[in-house]
Scaffold this active site. Sequence first.
Site, PDB file in Angstrom:
ATOM      1  N   CYS A 111       0.882  -1.354  -0.115  1.00  0.00           N
ATOM      2  CA  CYS A 111       0.058   0.043  -0.015  1.00  0.00           C
ATOM      3  C   CYS A 111       0.902   1.406  -0.213  1.00  0.00           C
ATOM      4  O   CYS A 111       0.502   2.191  -0.681  1.00  0.00           O
ATOM      5  CB  CYS A 111      -0.918   0.000   1.273  1.00  0.00           C
ATOM      6  SG  CYS A 111      -2.012   1.255   1.116  1.00  0.00           S
TER       7      CYS A 111
ATOM      8  N   CYS B  91      -6.192  -4.078   6.733  1.00  0.00           N
ATOM      9  CA  CYS B  91      -7.196  -3.110   6.843  1.00  0.00           C
ATOM     10  C   CYS B  91      -8.522  -3.627   6.168  1.00  0.00           C
ATOM     11  O   CYS B  91      -9.768  -3.566   6.477  1.00  0.00           O
ATOM     12  CB  CYS B  91      -6.858  -1.984   6.068  1.00  0.00           C
ATOM     13  SG  CYS B  91      -6.468  -1.777   4.503  1.00  0.00           S
TER      14      CYS B  91
END
Length: 384
Positions: free
Chosen positions: A106, A204
């Site tokens: 990410c 997440c």
Amino acid sequence: MVMKKLKVLAAMSGGVDSAVAAARAVDAGHDVVGVHLALSRMPGTLRTGSRGCCTIEDASDAWRACEKLGIPYYTWDFSERFQEEVVEDFIDEYAAGRTPNPCMRCNERIKFAALLERALALGFDAVVTGHYAKVIENDRGELELHRAADDAKDQSYVLGVLTAEQLKHSMFPLGDTPSKDMVRAEAAERGLSVAQKPDSHDICFIPDGDTRGWLEEKIDMTEGAIVDTDGEQVGTHPGAQAFTIGQRRGLAIGKPAEDGKPRFVLEIRPKENTVVVGSRDMLAVDRITGIRPSWAGSPLAEEATGDWFDCRVQVRAHAEPVPGRARVTTADVDGASDVVWQIELNETIQGVAPGQTAVLYQATRVLGQVTIHKSINAQRLTHV
């Protein structure tokens, strides 16, 4: 010395760290604009304590922080790229028997690639985030990435993928802060509503923390054999891709090892759909081959010569780094010659899995990172 006023894009996650980082950028006199990244097309409405992120609640918290700071607020939809670059990569890596780090991906592909690229295209000078790390200029005028002042919150490991060019446009205002408690206290003094908001953790996009259950819905799992290091079958599994090196729970073998000690996953063979198990001491590793290397700033002179250089090696976000040495060389990687980093450790570490990231340090400086391709078990002396 008067600091140059910059046009800065503040990445607002909705947490306390990003809010205080943005506030400090405002205090420094920069022209700050807040942006929240929408990484899911179907975000949850509320968090579950510290689990999950990118929820509607997080977006609202980011907006309130920007309102309090008096800066513009925008939401940018990066959900499609996040799905392709992070989520699909995570699935593909597990399907291949490797253990990926989605936070590294990410940072590499979303926050400091897609976000920074768009920010620069729109005329911004830098992106500011709430990461705990430092960017320091050395005696030669080159930028280096360093550990944060607070070792407990240091996030330089997950930023090890940043390049020299990206460091030029990155700001980490929390890097010199001695503790997270001071950040929370500052947020409270500033009247930011997120002052006591729990930190997010785990993956997440798997907010319930059940990685195995999530993967079983995404990967075609087939029952296979669990074998010991002699090749004798000791059990069965629902799908080799759901396991990772060093795992102990969930094996359900039913009978103990001959020495009565627990078994751990030593190797995953996705092509054979086999999981190899053994004792804890067989997890010990002292040599690593890393692929897809990158330097966090200027490379060392030893890159060109192929000489060994001393370093400390960290293979997990919160692991203790161990001393060793490394060199840049070439090796056969999946049938083709490629640049690799060979790493030798002065002491063994356990649970090293292909797909994980090894970040190399000298003192507090981050040298760079590699994706672990092979590791050598000090006891078995075989590639795993």
